[in-house]
Design a protein around this motif. Structure first.
Motif, PDB file in Angstrom:
ATOM      1  N   ALA A  74      68.491  53.687  -4.863  1.00  0.00           N
ATOM      2  CA  ALA A  74      67.268  54.277  -5.416  1.00  0.00           C
ATOM      3  C   ALA A  74      66.956  53.680  -6.781  1.00  0.00           C
ATOM      4  CB  ALA A  74      67.408  55.797  -5.509  1.00  0.00           C
ATOM      5  N   TYR A  75      67.957  53.563  -7.653  1.00  0.00           N
ATOM      6  CA  TYR A  75      67.729  52.954  -8.970  1.00  0.00           C
ATOM      7  C   TYR A  75      67.257  51.508  -8.830  1.00  0.00           C
ATOM      8  CZ  TYR A  75      70.010  56.926 -11.258  1.00  0.00           C
ATOM      9  OH  TYR A  75      70.340  58.169 -11.717  1.00  0.00           O
ATOM     10  N   ALA A  76      67.873  50.770  -7.915  1.00  0.00           N
ATOM     11  CA  ALA A  76      67.452  49.381  -7.688  1.00  0.00           C
ATOM     12  C   ALA A  76      66.011  49.340  -7.191  1.00  0.00           C
ATOM     13  CB  ALA A  76      68.388  48.705  -6.681  1.00  0.00           C
ATOM     14  N   LEU A  77      65.657  50.283  -6.310  1.00  0.00           N
ATOM     15  CA  LEU A  77      64.283  50.334  -5.814  1.00  0.00           C
ATOM     16  C   LEU A  77      63.309  50.649  -6.939  1.00  0.00           C
ATOM     17  CD1 LEU A  77      62.397  50.215  -3.312  1.00  0.00           C
ATOM     18  CD2 LEU A  77      62.624  52.701  -3.221  1.00  0.00           C
ATOM     19  N   TYR A  78      63.659  51.594  -7.824  1.00  0.00           N
ATOM     20  CA  TYR A  78      62.770  51.925  -8.944  1.00  0.00           C
ATOM     21  C   TYR A  78      62.506  50.679  -9.783  1.00  0.00           C
ATOM     22  CZ  TYR A  78      64.495  56.716  -8.014  1.00  0.00           C
ATOM     23  OH  TYR A  78      64.863  57.896  -7.445  1.00  0.00           O
ATOM     24  N   ALA A  79      63.568  49.948 -10.102  1.00  0.00           N
ATOM     25  CA  ALA A  79      63.424  48.752 -10.939  1.00  0.00           C
ATOM     26  C   ALA A  79      62.593  47.685 -10.226  1.00  0.00           C
ATOM     27  CB  ALA A  79      64.798  48.201 -11.311  1.00  0.00           C
ATOM     28  N   LEU A  94      62.949  44.243  -1.489  1.00  0.00           N
ATOM     29  CA  LEU A  94      62.264  45.508  -1.174  1.00  0.00           C
ATOM     30  C   LEU A  94      62.521  45.919   0.280  1.00  0.00           C
ATOM     31  CD1 LEU A  94      58.866  45.104  -3.059  1.00  0.00           C
ATOM     32  CD2 LEU A  94      60.550  46.928  -3.410  1.00  0.00           C
ATOM     33  N   TYR A  95      62.449  44.959   1.192  1.00  0.00           N
ATOM     34  CA  TYR A  95      62.735  45.274   2.599  1.00  0.00           C
ATOM     35  C   TYR A  95      64.169  45.765   2.758  1.00  0.00           C
ATOM     36  CZ  TYR A  95      58.423  43.702   4.809  1.00  0.00           C
ATOM     37  OH  TYR A  95      57.129  43.597   5.227  1.00  0.00           O
ATOM     38  N   VAL A  96      65.114  45.091   2.128  1.00  0.00           N
ATOM     39  CA  VAL A  96      66.517  45.514   2.219  1.00  0.00           C
ATOM     40  C   VAL A  96      66.658  46.949   1.721  1.00  0.00           C
ATOM     41  CG1 VAL A  96      68.838  45.135   1.260  1.00  0.00           C
ATOM     42  CG2 VAL A  96      67.520  43.199   2.136  1.00  0.00           C
ATOM     43  N   LEU A  97      66.066  47.250   0.577  1.00  0.00           N
ATOM     44  CA  LEU A  97      66.186  48.598   0.007  1.00  0.00           C
ATOM     45  C   LEU A  97      65.438  49.643   0.826  1.00  0.00           C
ATOM     46  CD1 LEU A  97      65.932  47.686  -3.760  1.00  0.00           C
ATOM     47  CD2 LEU A  97      67.944  48.588  -2.547  1.00  0.00           C
ATOM     48  N   LEU A 102      63.720  63.636  -7.590  1.00  0.00           N
ATOM     49  CA  LEU A 102      63.939  63.896  -9.011  1.00  0.00           C
ATOM     50  C   LEU A 102      63.658  65.353  -9.372  1.00  0.00           C
ATOM     51  CD1 LEU A 102      62.419  60.645 -10.544  1.00  0.00           C
ATOM     52  CD2 LEU A 102      64.842  61.221 -10.295  1.00  0.00           C
ATOM     53  N   ALA A 103      62.723  65.981  -8.671  1.00  0.00           N
ATOM     54  CA  ALA A 103      62.346  67.364  -8.983  1.00  0.00           C
ATOM     55  C   ALA A 103      63.268  68.393  -8.333  1.00  0.00           C
ATOM     56  CB  ALA A 103      60.911  67.612  -8.540  1.00  0.00           C
ATOM     57  N   ALA A 104      64.038  67.996  -7.332  1.00  0.00           N
ATOM     58  CA  ALA A 104      64.825  68.957  -6.551  1.00  0.00           C
ATOM     59  C   ALA A 104      65.762  69.792  -7.413  1.00  0.00           C
ATOM     60  CB  ALA A 104      65.604  68.231  -5.464  1.00  0.00           C
ATOM     61  N   ASP A 105      66.378  69.192  -8.420  1.00  0.00           N
ATOM     62  CA  ASP A 105      67.324  69.941  -9.256  1.00  0.00           C
ATOM     63  C   ASP A 105      66.655  71.039 -10.070  1.00  0.00           C
ATOM     64  OD1 ASP A 105      69.481  68.536  -8.351  1.00  0.00           O
ATOM     65  OD2 ASP A 105      69.505  67.113 -10.026  1.00  0.00           O
ATOM     66  N   SER A 106      65.362  70.909 -10.309  1.00  0.00           N
ATOM     67  CA  SER A 106      64.672  71.915 -11.125  1.00  0.00           C
ATOM     68  C   SER A 106      63.953  72.971 -10.281  1.00  0.00           C
ATOM     69  CB  SER A 106      63.675  71.232 -12.065  1.00  0.00           C
ATOM     70  OG  SER A 106      62.700  70.546 -11.323  1.00  0.00           O
ATOM     71  N   LEU A 107      64.081  72.868  -8.968  1.00  0.00           N
ATOM     72  CA  LEU A 107      63.425  73.851  -8.093  1.00  0.00           C
ATOM     73  C   LEU A 107      64.247  75.132  -7.996  1.00  0.00           C
ATOM     74  CD1 LEU A 107      62.368  71.501  -5.147  1.00  0.00           C
ATOM     75  CD2 LEU A 107      60.895  72.473  -6.911  1.00  0.00           C
ATOM     76  N   PRO A 108      63.594  76.258  -7.706  1.00  0.00           N
ATOM     77  CA  PRO A 108      64.342  77.500  -7.477  1.00  0.00           C
ATOM     78  C   PRO A 108      65.289  77.335  -6.287  1.00  0.00           C
ATOM     79  CG  PRO A 108      61.969  77.929  -7.625  1.00  0.00           C
ATOM     80  CD  PRO A 108      62.149  76.440  -7.601  1.00  0.00           C
ATOM     81  N   PHE A 155      78.628  57.240   0.252  1.00  0.00           N
ATOM     82  CA  PHE A 155      77.254  56.900   0.633  1.00  0.00           C
ATOM     83  C   PHE A 155      76.214  57.628  -0.213  1.00  0.00           C
ATOM     84  CE2 PHE A 155      79.300  54.614   3.907  1.00  0.00           C
ATOM     85  CZ  PHE A 155      78.439  53.563   4.167  1.00  0.00           C
ATOM     86  N   PHE A 156      76.594  58.745  -0.809  1.00  0.00           N
ATOM     87  CA  PHE A 156      75.693  59.354  -1.784  1.00  0.00           C
ATOM     88  C   PHE A 156      75.563  58.421  -2.993  1.00  0.00           C
ATOM     89  CE2 PHE A 156      74.824  61.966  -5.551  1.00  0.00           C
ATOM     90  CZ  PHE A 156      73.575  62.441  -5.185  1.00  0.00           C
ATOM     91  N   ALA A 157      76.692  57.874  -3.447  1.00  0.00           N
ATOM     92  CA  ALA A 157      76.653  56.934  -4.575  1.00  0.00           C
ATOM     93  C   ALA A 157      75.817  55.702  -4.218  1.00  0.00           C
ATOM     94  CB  ALA A 157      78.070  56.524  -4.974  1.00  0.00           C
ATOM     95  N   PHE A 158      76.011  55.160  -3.014  1.00  0.00           N
ATOM     96  CA  PHE A 158      75.189  54.018  -2.580  1.00  0.00           C
ATOM     97  C   PHE A 158      73.713  54.404  -2.597  1.00  0.00           C
ATOM     98  CE2 PHE A 158      78.703  52.054   0.281  1.00  0.00           C
ATOM     99  CZ  PHE A 158      79.189  51.315  -0.784  1.00  0.00           C
ATOM    100  N   HIS A 159      73.410  55.581  -2.051  1.00  0.00           N
ATOM    101  CA  HIS A 159      72.027  56.053  -1.961  1.00  0.00           C
ATOM    102  C   HIS A 159      71.389  56.121  -3.352  1.00  0.00           C
ATOM    103  CE1 HIS A 159      68.838  57.965   0.366  1.00  0.00           C
ATOM    104  NE2 HIS A 159      68.783  58.965  -0.503  1.00  0.00           N
ATOM    105  N   VAL A 160      72.126  56.653  -4.313  1.00  0.00           N
ATOM    106  CA  VAL A 160      71.621  56.755  -5.681  1.00  0.00           C
ATOM    107  C   VAL A 160      71.417  55.374  -6.291  1.00  0.00           C
ATOM    108  CG1 VAL A 160      72.228  57.516  -8.020  1.00  0.00           C
ATOM    109  CG2 VAL A 160      72.533  59.070  -6.079  1.00  0.00           C
ATOM    110  N   TRP A 161      72.376  54.482  -6.126  1.00  0.00           N
ATOM    111  CA  TRP A 161      72.245  53.134  -6.700  1.00  0.00           C
ATOM    112  C   TRP A 161      71.131  52.345  -6.027  1.00  0.00           C
ATOM    113  CZ3 TRP A 161      73.543  51.953 -11.289  1.00  0.00           C
ATOM    114  CH2 TRP A 161      74.581  52.626 -11.916  1.00  0.00           C
TER     115      TRP A 161
END
Length: 175
Positions: free
Chosen positions: A144-149, A81-84, A19-25, A136-142
């Motif tokens: 991640a959202y599923a894991l957060y929830a 959780l294991y699947v994710l 989440l922080a990567a976009d705000s890094l130099p 696979f970037f889209a899968f990775h992001v989704w």
């Protein structure tokens, strides 16, 4: 228990880093991305160990006070959780292997161990690799959202059992 907490801490660290990567130099981005990959692949390795441990050492039974719905929810949440925990690093590895810059940006796991990208993907034509990269970037992001929830539900469930139901849930996880 050590594997549980190691994976949990690494995942939380990777979430913060991602989440922080976009705000890094700009000159920190490559280091942040490589650290993110190192954490992800470490989680994958620890998850394999944890799964093997779990097969050899079944977890203690759930407290008797759990309702059938709570038992089902706990087992379903742990399975998800294991699947994710496997899906996130694998989708990231596929995404990274399809990256057009992979050939010119070798990756060292923790800056030391040469990491192998998936040869079957790197050998594909550029257009196919780009499609795989984006998908696979889209899968990775989704994932991640599923894991957060799911992680939030997991934590809230543990806190509910500890403080609302008066069960020794946290002691069970920390002892």
């Amino acid at each position: 228990m050590v594997l549980h907490w190691a994976v949990a801490v690494l995942i939380i660290g990777n979430v913060v880093l991602g989440l922080a990567a976009d705000s890094l130099p700009d000159d920190w981005i490559r280091t942040a991305v490589d650290t993110h990959k190192s954490i992800g692949l470490t989680v994958l390795g620890l998850a394999v160990l944890r799964l093997l441990w779990r097969f050899a050492n079944p977890p203690p039974p759930l407290p008797e006070g759990f309702s059938p719905l709570e038992r089902f929810g706990a087992h379903a949440a742990h399975a998800a959780l294991y699947v994710l925990i496997f899906a996130l690093p694998i989708s990231g590895w596929i995404h990274d292997s399809a990256w057009s810059g992979a050939a010119t940006h070798p990756f060292l796991l923790w800056g030391v161990v040469p990491h192998v990208r998936i040869a079957a993907i790197t050998a594909l034509d550029p257009a196919t690799r780009e499609q795989i990269h984006a998908t696979f970037f889209a899968f990775h992001v989704w994932f991640a959202y599923a894991l957060y929830a799911l992680l939030a539900a997991h934590i809230l469930g543990a806190l509910k059992h500890q403080f609302w139901d008066g069960e020794r849930e946290l002691q069970r996880m920390l002892s």
